[in-house]
Design a protein around this motif. Structure first.
Motif, mmCIF file in Angstrom:
data_model
loop_
_atom_site.group_PDB
_atom_site.id
_atom_site.type_symbol
_atom_site.label_atom_id
_atom_site.label_comp_id
_atom_site.label_asym_id
_atom_site.label_seq_id
_atom_site.Cartn_x
_atom_site.Cartn_y
_atom_site.Cartn_z
ATOM 1 N N UNK B 69 0.843 -1.198 0.000
ATOM 2 C CA UNK B 69 0.000 0.000 0.000
ATOM 3 C C UNK B 69 0.878 1.247 0.000
ATOM 4 N N UNK B 70 0.208 2.399 0.055
ATOM 5 C CA UNK B 70 0.933 3.675 0.108
ATOM 6 C C UNK B 70 1.915 3.682 1.264
ATOM 7 N N UNK B 71 1.543 2.999 2.329
ATOM 8 C CA UNK B 71 2.392 3.006 3.518
ATOM 9 C C UNK B 71 3.733 2.335 3.250
ATOM 10 N N UNK B 72 3.707 1.247 2.439
ATOM 11 C CA UNK B 72 4.935 0.486 2.225
ATOM 12 C C UNK B 72 6.033 1.364 1.637
ATOM 13 N N UNK B 73 5.650 2.299 0.781
ATOM 14 C CA UNK B 73 6.661 3.109 0.125
ATOM 15 C C UNK B 73 6.847 4.448 0.830
ATOM 16 N N UNK B 74 5.757 5.204 0.929
ATOM 17 C CA UNK B 74 5.879 6.545 1.490
ATOM 18 C C UNK B 74 6.020 6.493 3.005
ATOM 19 N N UNK B 75 5.151 5.681 3.635
ATOM 20 C CA UNK B 75 5.163 5.613 5.102
ATOM 21 C C UNK B 75 6.441 5.009 5.644
ATOM 22 N N UNK B 76 6.941 3.941 4.980
ATOM 23 C CA UNK B 76 8.133 3.280 5.520
ATOM 24 C C UNK B 76 9.340 4.199 5.443
ATOM 25 N N UNK B 77 9.483 4.929 4.340
ATOM 26 C CA UNK B 77 10.636 5.828 4.246
ATOM 27 C C UNK B 77 10.476 6.979 5.237
ATOM 28 N N UNK B 341 7.832 14.138 6.860
ATOM 29 C CA UNK B 341 8.845 13.217 6.338
ATOM 30 C C UNK B 341 8.254 12.133 5.434
ATOM 31 N N UNK B 342 6.929 12.100 5.287
ATOM 32 C CA UNK B 342 6.316 11.046 4.478
ATOM 33 C C UNK B 342 6.679 11.136 2.993
ATOM 34 N N UNK B 343 7.069 12.329 2.520
ATOM 35 C CA UNK B 343 7.365 12.408 1.085
ATOM 36 C C UNK B 343 8.863 12.547 0.818
ATOM 37 N N UNK B 344 9.706 12.113 1.762
ATOM 38 C CA UNK B 344 11.154 12.284 1.541
ATOM 39 C C UNK B 344 11.649 11.511 0.328
#
Lengths: 101, 636
Positions: B69-77, B341-344
């Motif tokens: 999901x969105x979390x895997x990419x944006x949230x995890x970073x 920091x979600x869009x780093x």
């Protein structure tokens, strides 16, 4: 492979996730840039894949493969009964083809 | 058209390439849905489960894509930026082992039972297993409540991704800064070709269209395409960002050398107990309806074999770059808060890769962000099977009507998710604002006419409105004048009402007034931030109040857009010395407006620069001529 050995292996892999010894360590840097705490878990993912391959090889429920031979072409599944209607098939509680219960 | 205009148009086009590529991608992913629609039949089994016919690789990649999901990419970073490399072990490597285990032991049995008894959802399985109608309805309600937030996050992720990728860049390749009003203050911020709202709406529309037409088959094809795209280009992004930043080894050395970031290379920001407890979370994954339903789509049981073996490796390929880039971003963009920091990862892409590469990679990220398709379809399958058909809809209207009901439900759920994602905007942007209008010129007029009762009644009227808001809404920051603040505190306990910070301005505040407000009115429990400003300057911030300042406030203009000087009122080309009173002179210099050396209505003491604001400040501001005559400051 013996079932108890597989269970032991699964538990070991599960516990290996808790690598307390790497908690405060940055070095050594694997490939010159990957901190050891991250590199360990990269290795852990590969180990998990290997463990799953072992399970598939030695603990695969073969009756599921048999089920394919009984019914090689995907059938139109039986229609589900609406509320108040009698089921058109035997109850799912009467037996599982997967051997799960 | 001249050469210069031509060049400018080309540059603008080049800067828009990432946005154009993402649009292209969004246009392309609609086609699998439409193709699946043409190929599919109108039966429920086909629309909701692709006739249980997904092959091995499509099954693996779509099942994996469903979980990304969105979390895997944006949230995890974003989380790795805050908590370090341990995020991979915390959320990914445990899932990489536990999720395949649950698929191996439970997913395969669900598939077999579904194939034998025609189950399409978990609810049908539970209804059969326990021979109880109510348990199914309860599980439907619970799982629906669990899925809706996921769908909303998907839409929000789409909006954020498109917004970040369409940041307007300058000719130097860096994001351009523009003055915008935010929370009542002029700040410098990025602007975007596509707003969060438009981006979220577009993503919702695209997802809805291919789920609407393609059902499970279309969704699985799109998920497969998206997963392959991300696995390929995600790896490329990882390599390119590292290369363009000077090499991973140097970046890691720099992080280790900085005491503020060194801990991110260890797991010290994650407690041991938390790390252990997170290994239990993936046990729940098989209970997610979209995963359970996806398990029923396999053509053969053997499809599960490849899936459970390759699943940990797929997790690794997606999460390791995301987490590692999130940690590296801490060295590139320091000081971001948890939400910021979600869009780093997107920032790294847009600022450290070529425009075209950033566009392709942006599309790949968009692919993962759009994983809400499976959840929408799962919810729709459950509604039509477990509610519509179960309670007699299918018998009454037929199977075709059931499929079209499912499609209508897809539209409804997507629309609802979009509206809720937009509603969430208030939280994304900071908070909801409540206003009470007041007319200071009217109050000045009645005070000048000595109509004190009228002035008092007007003030009560304003205060009553503010109290109504404070009583019925959660307000944590208050923006008001000293006099209104004092009156408010007499009628309500501000701390108990939830107020934690007060911005105070609008009139002069001498040291004794400041001391009274901080110690008596706010009881040293609520933060106090004096502000000074007008429409020509924006807001000047005050230096943090320290004991040695004896409650004397010093303001610093928002340089370089506005410059304040203290000049001799009789000879305005002469600056006053530090510590001397003089008239406040304002120079405004923005892109839109230049106003040099405007003499303001105030006088103040010239104060020295400080570490936080290395330019002249103005202290104890009061109306010009306040010592010679009484000046009415109104409600203020």
């Amino acid at each position: 492979m013996k079932k108890w050995l597989l269970v032991l292996l699964v538990l070991t892999v599960y516990l290996l996730h808790q690598d307390c010894w790497n908690w405060k360590k940055t070095e050594p840097l694997v490939f010159g840039f990957l901190p050891i705490g991250l590199a360990y878990h990269v290795g852990y993912s590969v180990l998990a894949a290997f463990m799953m391959a072992l399970l598939v090889r030695f603990a695969w429920p073969k009756e599921l493969d048999d089920m394919e031979w009984e019914d090689p072409v995907a059938p139109q599944a039986p229609s589900r009964p609406a509320k108040g209607e009698a089921p058109v098939h035997e109850s799912a509680t009467s037996g599982s083809p997967g051997g799960g219960r | 058209m001249g050469d210069e205009e031509g060049r400018s148009a080309i540059q603008t086009f080049v800067r828009m390439i990432p946005t154009i590529l993402v649009f292209l991608y969004l246009a392309v992913v609609r086609y699998p849905g439409i193709f699946a629609f043409r190929r599919g039949k109108t039966s429920r089994e086909d629309y909701f489960l692709a006739s249980r016919s997904l092959g091995n690789w499509v099954f693996l990649l779509s099942l994996f894509g469903t979980n990304m999901t969105a979390f895997a990419i944006l949230g995890s970073s974003g989380l790795a930026y805050q908590r370090g490399i341990g995020v991979y072990g915390l959320m990914a490597s445990a899932s990489g082992f536990v999720i395949p285990l649950t698929i191996f032991f439970i997913g395969t049995r669900l598939w077999a039972l579904g194939k034998k008894f025609g189950h399409m959802t978990q609810v049908q399985y539970f209804r059969d297993r326990w021979e109880c109608s109510a348990i199914g309805t309860l599980i439907f309600a619970l799982t629906a409540a669990m899925l809706v937030p996921y769908i909303i996050i998907g839409v929000m992720g789409g909006g954020q991704t498109l917004e970040a990728l369409s940041t307007i860049m300058g000719s130097d390749g860096q994001p351009q800064m523009f003055e915008v009003m935010r929370n009542g203050q002029t700040v410098l911020a990025h602007r975007h070709w596509i707003s969060y709202e438009a981006g979220g709406g577009l993503v919702a529309l695209v997802v809805m269209s291919y789920v609407f037409f393609g059902g499970m088959r279309g969704t699985a094809w799109v998920n497969t395409f998206q997963t392959v795209l991300f696995l390929c280009f995600g790896t490329l992004a990882f390599i390119l960002v590292g290369h363009n930043l000077g090499g991973f080894d140097k970046l890691v050395e720099a992080l280790a050398a900085n005491p503020k970031t060194a801990l991110l290379l260890t797991r010290q920001r994650i407690p041991v107990e938390e790390f252990f407890s997170y290994t239990f979370i993936p046990l729940s994954s098989i209970m997610f309806p979209h995963i359970a339903i996806m398990c029923m789509t396999a053509k053969k049981a053997s499809a599960f074999k490849k899936t459970v073996i390759f699943y940990p490796l797929c997790i690794m390929l997606i999460w390791v770059p995301s987490v590692f880039l999130g940690v590296l971003a801490a060295g590139q963009f320091p000081g971001l808060t948890a939400g910021e920091s979600d869009d780093v990862i997107l920032r790294l892409l847009t600022e450290h890769t070529h425009t075209i590469v950033a566009g392709v990679l942006g599309a790949a990220i968009m692919a993962c962000v759009m994983a809400s398709d499976s959840q929408i379809l799962a919810l729709c399958t459950m509604f039509t099977e477990d509610v519509f058909a179960y309670y007699g809809g299918k018998k009454k209207f037929g199977e075709t009507a059931q499929v079209w009901t499912g499609r209508a439900f897809v539209v409804g759920v997507t629309l609802l998710a979009y509206l809720m994602a937009i509603e969430h905007l208030a939280n994304v942007r900071g908070c909801s604002c409540y206003f009470v209008d007041l007319d200071p010129r009217w109050v000045k007029k009645v005070l000048a006419n000595r109509q004190f009762e009228v002035a008092r009644a007007y003030m009560d009227h304003v205060v009553d409105q503010a109290i109504t808001i404070l009583k019925h809404r959660r307000v944590s920051a208050l923006f008001t004048t000293p006099k209104l603040l004092e009156t408010l505190s007499e009628k309500i306990n501000l701390y108990e009402a939830g107020v934690r910070d007060v911005f105070c301005g609008g009139t002069s505040m001498m040291p004794q007034c400041v001391r009274f407000l901080i110690e008596e009115v706010l009881e040293n429990r609520i933060g106090f931030a004096p502000t000074y400003g007008n429409t020509l300057m924006g807001l000047a911030a005050s230096r943090p109040l320290r004991p040695e300042a004896q409650f004397s406030i010093t303001y610093y203009a928002p340089q370089p857009r506005a410059v304040l000087r203290i000049v001799n009122p009789d000879q305005t080309d002469q600056l006053r010395h530090y510590g001397e009173w003089g008239r406040v002179e304002l120079t405004t210099l923005t892109k839109e407006f230049f106003m040099p050396r405007f003499l303001g209505r105030d006088e103040a003491i010239r104060r020295e620069p400080c570490a936080l604001y290395p330019w002249d400040g103005v202290g104890d501001v009061r109306p010009f001529g306040a010592m010679e005559k009484q000046i009415i400051e109104g409600v203020y």
